[in-house]
Design a protein around this motif. Structure first.
Motif, PDB file in Angstrom:
ATOM      1  N   PRO A  79       6.416   6.066   7.566  1.00 46.97           N
ATOM      2  CA  PRO A  79       7.214   7.165   7.015  1.00 46.97           C
ATOM      3  C   PRO A  79       6.434   8.472   6.993  1.00 46.97           C
ATOM      4  N   PHE A  80       7.150   9.555   7.042  1.00 51.05           N
ATOM      5  CA  PHE A  80       6.572  10.899   7.172  1.00 51.05           C
ATOM      6  C   PHE A  80       5.574  11.212   6.068  1.00 51.05           C
ATOM      7  N   THR A  81       5.976  11.033   4.811  1.00 54.85           N
ATOM      8  CA  THR A  81       5.138  11.470   3.690  1.00 54.85           C
ATOM      9  C   THR A  81       3.810  10.735   3.656  1.00 54.85           C
ATOM     10  N   GLY A  82       3.848   9.401   3.791  1.00 51.05           N
ATOM     11  CA  GLY A  82       2.617   8.634   3.732  1.00 51.05           C
ATOM     12  C   GLY A  82       1.667   8.964   4.865  1.00 51.05           C
ATOM     13  N   LEU A  83       2.177   9.012   6.089  1.00 55.04           N
ATOM     14  CA  LEU A  83       1.312   9.314   7.228  1.00 55.04           C
ATOM     15  C   LEU A  83       0.711  10.709   7.110  1.00 55.04           C
ATOM     16  N   ARG A  84       1.511  11.661   6.690  1.00 53.27           N
ATOM     17  CA  ARG A  84       1.016  13.026   6.577  1.00 53.27           C
ATOM     18  C   ARG A  84      -0.136  13.093   5.578  1.00 53.27           C
ATOM     19  N   ALA A  85       0.020  12.431   4.431  1.00 57.93           N
ATOM     20  CA  ALA A  85      -1.036  12.448   3.414  1.00 57.93           C
ATOM     21  C   ALA A  85      -2.329  11.858   3.963  1.00 57.93           C
ATOM     22  N   GLY A  86      -2.224  10.737   4.664  1.00 57.79           N
ATOM     23  CA  GLY A  86      -3.415  10.089   5.180  1.00 57.79           C
ATOM     24  C   GLY A  86      -4.098  10.881   6.271  1.00 57.79           C
ATOM     25  N   LEU A  87      -3.328  11.395   7.218  1.00 59.92           N
ATOM     26  CA  LEU A  87      -3.941  12.075   8.355  1.00 59.92           C
ATOM     27  C   LEU A  87      -4.472  13.450   7.985  1.00 59.92           C
ATOM     28  N   ARG A 131      15.291   2.649   5.080  1.00 61.71           N
ATOM     29  CA  ARG A 131      16.593   2.872   5.734  1.00 61.71           C
ATOM     30  C   ARG A 131      17.110   1.596   6.408  1.00 61.71           C
ATOM     31  N   ARG A 132      16.743   0.430   5.869  1.00 59.74           N
ATOM     32  CA  ARG A 132      17.145  -0.860   6.438  1.00 59.74           C
ATOM     33  C   ARG A 132      16.662  -1.050   7.861  1.00 59.74           C
ATOM     34  N   GLU A 133      15.487  -0.477   8.153  1.00 54.94           N
ATOM     35  CA  GLU A 133      14.887  -0.613   9.481  1.00 54.94           C
ATOM     36  C   GLU A 133      13.435  -1.090   9.347  1.00 54.94           C
ATOM     37  N   VAL A 134      12.861  -1.471  10.486  1.00 54.97           N
ATOM     38  CA  VAL A 134      11.456  -1.871  10.543  1.00 54.97           C
ATOM     39  C   VAL A 134      10.784  -1.175  11.719  1.00 54.97           C
ATOM     40  N   ARG A 144      -1.336  -5.705  22.234  1.00 56.97           N
ATOM     41  CA  ARG A 144       0.018  -5.145  22.155  1.00 56.97           C
ATOM     42  C   ARG A 144       0.577  -4.953  23.555  1.00 56.97           C
ATOM     43  N   THR A 145       1.843  -5.318  23.735  1.00 59.86           N
ATOM     44  CA  THR A 145       2.518  -5.172  25.020  1.00 59.86           C
ATOM     45  C   THR A 145       3.641  -4.158  24.876  1.00 59.86           C
ATOM     46  N   GLY A 146       3.351  -2.920  25.105  1.00 58.98           N
ATOM     47  CA  GLY A 146       4.367  -1.885  24.982  1.00 58.98           C
ATOM     48  C   GLY A 146       4.158  -1.032  23.744  1.00 58.98           C
ATOM     49  N   ASP A 147       4.970  -0.003  23.639  1.00 57.88           N
ATOM     50  CA  ASP A 147       4.856   0.944  22.537  1.00 57.88           C
ATOM     51  C   ASP A 147       5.521   0.402  21.273  1.00 57.88           C
ATOM     52  N   PRO A 148       5.076   0.848  20.103  1.00 55.73           N
ATOM     53  CA  PRO A 148       5.771   0.491  18.863  1.00 55.73           C
ATOM     54  C   PRO A 148       7.210   0.996  18.875  1.00 55.73           C
ATOM     55  N   GLN A 149       8.072   0.277  18.151  1.00 59.31           N
ATOM     56  CA  GLN A 149       9.492   0.581  18.097  1.00 59.31           C
ATOM     57  C   GLN A 149       9.935   0.745  16.645  1.00 59.31           C
ATOM     58  N   VAL A 150      11.069   1.383  16.444  1.00 59.67           N
ATOM     59  CA  VAL A 150      11.716   1.420  15.138  1.00 59.67           C
ATOM     60  C   VAL A 150      13.181   1.056  15.352  1.00 59.67           C
ATOM     61  N   GLY A 151      13.704   0.213  14.459  1.00 58.58           N
ATOM     62  CA  GLY A 151      15.091  -0.198  14.608  1.00 58.58           C
ATOM     63  C   GLY A 151      15.490  -1.211  13.563  1.00 58.58           C
ATOM     64  N   ALA A 152      16.662  -1.757  13.728  1.00 54.56           N
ATOM     65  CA  ALA A 152      17.174  -2.752  12.790  1.00 54.56           C
ATOM     66  C   ALA A 152      16.319  -4.012  12.850  1.00 54.56           C
ATOM     67  N   PRO A 153      16.173  -4.709  11.719  1.00 54.04           N
ATOM     68  CA  PRO A 153      15.400  -5.957  11.725  1.00 54.04           C
ATOM     69  C   PRO A 153      15.886  -6.955  12.770  1.00 54.04           C
ATOM     70  N   VAL A 174      10.328  -8.103   3.446  1.00 53.00           N
ATOM     71  CA  VAL A 174      11.424  -7.277   2.921  1.00 53.00           C
ATOM     72  C   VAL A 174      12.761  -7.717   3.503  1.00 53.00           C
ATOM     73  N   HIS A 175      12.759  -8.105   4.770  1.00 56.53           N
ATOM     74  CA  HIS A 175      13.996  -8.484   5.460  1.00 56.53           C
ATOM     75  C   HIS A 175      13.950  -9.962   5.848  1.00 56.53           C
ATOM     76  N   ALA A 176      13.540 -10.783   4.900  1.00 57.16           N
ATOM     77  CA  ALA A 176      13.392 -12.217   5.180  1.00 57.16           C
ATOM     78  C   ALA A 176      14.716 -12.870   5.557  1.00 57.16           C
ATOM     79  N   ASP A 177      15.827 -12.306   5.105  1.00 61.11           N
ATOM     80  CA  ASP A 177      17.131 -12.885   5.437  1.00 61.11           C
ATOM     81  C   ASP A 177      17.420 -12.801   6.937  1.00 61.11           C
ATOM     82  N   VAL A 178      16.796 -11.829   7.622  1.00 62.01           N
ATOM     83  CA  VAL A 178      16.990 -11.658   9.063  1.00 62.01           C
ATOM     84  C   VAL A 178      15.789 -12.165   9.855  1.00 62.01           C
ATOM     85  N   LEU A 179      14.591 -11.849   9.368  1.00 60.82           N
ATOM     86  CA  LEU A 179      13.375 -12.130  10.121  1.00 60.82           C
ATOM     87  C   LEU A 179      12.698 -13.436   9.726  1.00 60.82           C
TER      88      LEU A 179
END
Length: 234
Positions: A79-87, A131-134, A144-153, A174-179
């Motif tokens: 998320p924006f706020t956390g990454l910004r604070a750290g970097l 936002r119900r995403e991972v 790692r094989t490929g770039d990181p992604q963001v999307g639905a679980p 957090v999304h154990a019902d799906v993952l």
């Protein structure tokens, strides 16, 4: 070299100081030594928690900022706020001390931590993107094989099912019902110990080149600059 690692890409603020070689020493080089580390899981307060945690870790290691040879920061995705604070903190500290700052993919650090804890080399690593995403990425044979992604679980779940690999990380919790719940005894968030260790390995020629210390957001922040007002005609 003594290196400060930090990660604020998740709800856990993680800081560590490691000591290890940063020059080519061969594939059988000894692992870097952890001088001090702290992980603070306190929700969404990275800006408040990071500076005192850095101070605490340096004190436990018996070091001051000018004893550091480099700084390594997890660049996300997150998320924006956390990454910004750290970097911003990582860059500012490195600038004041006069040392380089290196970026590490936070999902890579989480997977490296899972491997160190006896976890699988083949996995889908997920963190909570809200936002119900991972945020997620696929790892085969420890890489790692490929770039990181963001999307639905469900997207990460489908990838894991297609490859027949487990899902690792807090996103699965957090999304154990799906993952499905992640394997027990494995880390849930990217630890700064592995952020620093991966940066040292890269500098010593035992891994990919360190990334720039630029945030990997993958999506736009919630707050947006409003557009120009619409012209009203009567």
């Amino acid at each position: 070299m003594r290196i400060l690692g930090l990660d604020t890409s998740t709800s856990t603020v993680s800081v560590a100081v490691l000591e290890g070689p940063a020059e080519p020493v061969g594939p059988a080089a000894a692992a870097p030594r952890v001088l001090a580390a702290a992980d603070v899981h306190e929700g969404n307060r990275p800006a408040e928690l990071l500076a005192p945690t850095i101070k605490q870790v340096l004190a436990e290691a018996g070091l001051g900022p000018r004893d550091l040879g480099a700084v390594a920061a997890g660049v996300g995705p997150g998320p924006f706020t956390g990454l910004r604070a750290g970097l911003v903190t990582a860059r500012a500290l490195a600038h004041v001390v006069g040392v380089p700052v290196h970026g590490v993919c936070s999902l890579d650090a989480l997977h490296a931590a899972a491997l160190a804890a006896g976890g699988p080399a083949d996995a889908v690593v997920v963190t909570d993107a809200r936002r119900r995403e991972v945020y997620w990425a696929t790892y085969r044979d420890g890489r790692r094989t490929g770039d990181p992604q963001v999307g639905a679980p469900a997207e990460a779940a489908a990838r894991a099912a297609a490859l027949g690999v487990p899902v690792v990380g807090r996103g699965a919790l957090v999304h154990a019902d799906v993952l499905g719940a992640p394997p027990e005894a494995l880390p849930l968030d990217p630890p700064a110990v592995q952020v620093a260790a991966l940066a040292l390995a890269s500098l010593a020629g035992r891994g990919p080149q360190p990334l720039p210390a630029d945030p990997l957001y993958l999506r736009r922040p919630d707050a947006q600059v409003p557009g120009a007002p619409k012209r009203v005609t009567g």
